[in-house]
Scaffold this active site. Structure first.
Site, PDB file in Angstrom:
ATOM      1  N   GLU A 111      23.373 -21.583  -1.582  1.00  0.00           N
ATOM      2  CA  GLU A 111      23.424 -21.505  -0.122  1.00  0.00           C
ATOM      3  C   GLU A 111      23.790 -22.837   0.544  1.00  0.00           C
ATOM      4  O   GLU A 111      22.971 -23.440   1.264  1.00  0.00           O
ATOM      5  CB  GLU A 111      22.096 -20.968   0.421  1.00  0.00           C
ATOM      6  CG  GLU A 111      21.761 -19.595  -0.119  1.00  0.00           C
ATOM      7  CD  GLU A 111      20.458 -19.018   0.435  1.00  0.00           C
ATOM      8  OE1 GLU A 111      19.698 -19.749   1.083  1.00  0.00           O
ATOM      9  OE2 GLU A 111      20.206 -17.827   0.215  1.00  0.00           O
ATOM     10  N   GLU A 159      20.606 -13.125  -4.784  1.00  0.00           N
ATOM     11  CA  GLU A 159      19.301 -13.017  -4.095  1.00  0.00           C
ATOM     12  C   GLU A 159      19.338 -11.830  -3.151  1.00  0.00           C
ATOM     13  O   GLU A 159      20.350 -11.590  -2.484  1.00  0.00           O
ATOM     14  CB  GLU A 159      18.982 -14.254  -3.243  1.00  0.00           C
ATOM     15  CG  GLU A 159      18.558 -15.476  -4.008  1.00  0.00           C
ATOM     16  CD  GLU A 159      18.191 -16.629  -3.087  1.00  0.00           C
ATOM     17  OE1 GLU A 159      17.745 -16.389  -1.946  1.00  0.00           O
ATOM     18  OE2 GLU A 159      18.370 -17.780  -3.528  1.00  0.00           O
TER      19      GLU A 159
END
Ligand code: IFM
Length: 459
Positions: free
Chosen positions: A178, A364
């Protein structure tokens, strides 16, 4: 139209709906679970320092102990094996490997991850290693952190050392988790370490993080010729708040920073021209060859999906005059994130339509709820179970329509340290009592376990 999570009939779903070689995992990260911050010669990370700042963490806590995974990892890997996972995603604490400036790699840190990887393999868990999940060594921050180009080279060295040491057993490599969060939460909003609030710095950081991904790839491939390597991005399906041209334009701008700022350069397009033009004064320094390095081919794209966003024009709002508006009458997690399983399919289809991308892994996906331990010791987290069922059903349907998704990692194996929220947000399939460190599989985890054992499942 987004389905509500409390619709009466969750879809029927079975593992056999997916390919036999589909990967089923759970994900974690070092600072969120390990604790042991003084053990094994580890140095400080930016999160150790950030947590010391008054008000930085909602409950005043830190990851100093977290799930004490550093000492309890065999038990935690047993949990993964007992769930029936065939893959496990974890990250390396960079300050365990390079605790001090200029020092040689710390053998104790390397040994810890070597034992951890062996433990995964012994339990039938394919290791998916993330090099950077936000715990930068503090000594690098003191030299400017991700705003400095030297950190890019330090990361490439870190990737080289770790892949040389573990690459005989680890074949799946994720460079960064991320980058949007590293850049924007950490350097524009200041809500994550290192707590900087400057948009120009954030864009430079995003560029350095992407460049470090590009420079780490050849190091990994040199050490691990059969490596599968990629990056994990947090991506969001977006829609405009109305048909008004201003809202539509704001949505395009928001997409430019949220999604395209990362997807475009990784796919050889450079930074999005519309955003560069708008943010000309804050544009990052990009040197000759940087964009080519960032666009090096990868073997997969990791997609972290949590929620969609609705975007409206917001005159004067930094940095792009766009704001997120809350859709009414939708289910939301305890974090306030909209529950939108359909968004997962929409996101995957959009990525595949707009980019010539490598196969996707959902690296995720998960939800936080106010879990309650019942008198019988059970945690009946039916909302998390429903979230999981519905997202897996959406994934199955998307794959049936032709999407190339090869695996799914639930976030997370364990309740853990949720960054600025401390321990107030639980994402685990396993409940952790942070006073006693007792682990208990929640009902959602029991559902995942039954699902993975190939039993036909009704949500
Ligand atoms: O806990 C985080 C994780 O570290 C990164 N992705 C989102 C999760 C939930 O907020």
């Amino acid at each position: 139209m987004t389905k509500k999570i409390h619709d009466p009939a969750p879809p029927a779903i079975a593992r056999s709906d997916f390919a036999r070689d589909f990967l089923w995992g759970c994900a974690t990260s070092s600072y969120q679970i390990e604790g042991g911050v003084r053990a094994g010669g580890r140095g400080d990370s930016i999160w150790d320092r950030f947590c010391e700042q008054p008000g930085a963490i909602r409950d005043g806590s830190s990851g100093a102990v977290a799930c004490d995974h550093y000492h309890r990892w065999p038990e935690d890997l047993d949990l993964g094996r007992d769930l029936g996972l065939n893959a496990y995603r974890f990250s390396i604490a960079w300050p365990r490997i390079f605790p001090e400036p200029g020092a040689r790699p710390n053998p104790q840190g390397l040994d810890f991850y070597s034992r951890l990887v062996d433990g995964m393999l012994e339990r039938g868990l394919q290791p998916w290693l993330t090099l950077y999940h936000w715990d930068l060594p503090q000594h690098l921050q003191e030299r400017g952190g991700w705003n400095e180009r030297d950190t890019v080279h330090a990361f490439a060295e870190f990737a080289d050392v770790v892949s040389a040491h573990l690459g005989d057993r680890v074949k799946h490599w994720i460079t960064h988790n991320e980058p949007w969060c590293t850049a924007i939460h950490g350097h524009f909003e200041g809500v994550h370490a290192p707590g900087v609030k400057d948009f120009r710095t954030a864009l430079q950081v995003a560029h350095h993080v992407l460049l470090s991904h590009g420079l780490a790839l050849p190091a990994i491939r040199a050490n691990v010729p059969d490596a599968q390597a990629g990056i994990a991005l947090s991506l969001h399906p977006l829609s405009a708040a109305s048909d008004r041209p201003e809202d539509i334009a704001a949505c395009v701008r928001h997409d430019g920073l949220r999604n395209r700022w990362f997807l475009d350069p990784l796919h050889g397009r450079g930074y999005p021209a519309d955003i560069l033009e708008r943010c000309a004064a804050d544009a990052p320094a990009v040197l000759a060859g940087d964009l080519e390095a960032i666009a090096a081919p990868t073997d997969f794209l990791g997609v972290n999906y949590y929620f969609p966003e609705i975007i409206a024009h917001a005159p004067g709002a930094a940095p792009l005059e766009a704001r997120v508006v809350a859709r009414e009458d939708v289910a939301r997690t305890a974090f306030g994130w909209e529950v939108a399983p359909d968004g997962l399919g929409a996101l995957i289809r959009r990525i595949e339509a707009d980019y010539d991308c490598a196969p996707i892994y959902i690296t995720e996906n998960g939800s936080t709820w106010d879990d309650v331990v019942g008198a019988d010791g059970q945690i009946d987290d039916h909302q998390r179970r429903d979230y999981l069922v519905r997202h897996l059903a959406a994934l199955r349907d998307t794959i049936a329509q032709g999407s190339r998704v090869k695996g799914y990692f639930a976030w997370s194996l364990l309740d853990n340290f949720e960054w600025a929220e401390g321990y107030t947000r639980r994402f685990g399939l396993t409940h952790v009592d942070f006073a006693t460190q007792q682990r208990r599989l929640k009902r959602s985890g029991q559902w995942y376990r039954a699902f993975l054992k190939l039993e036909p499942q009704q949500g």
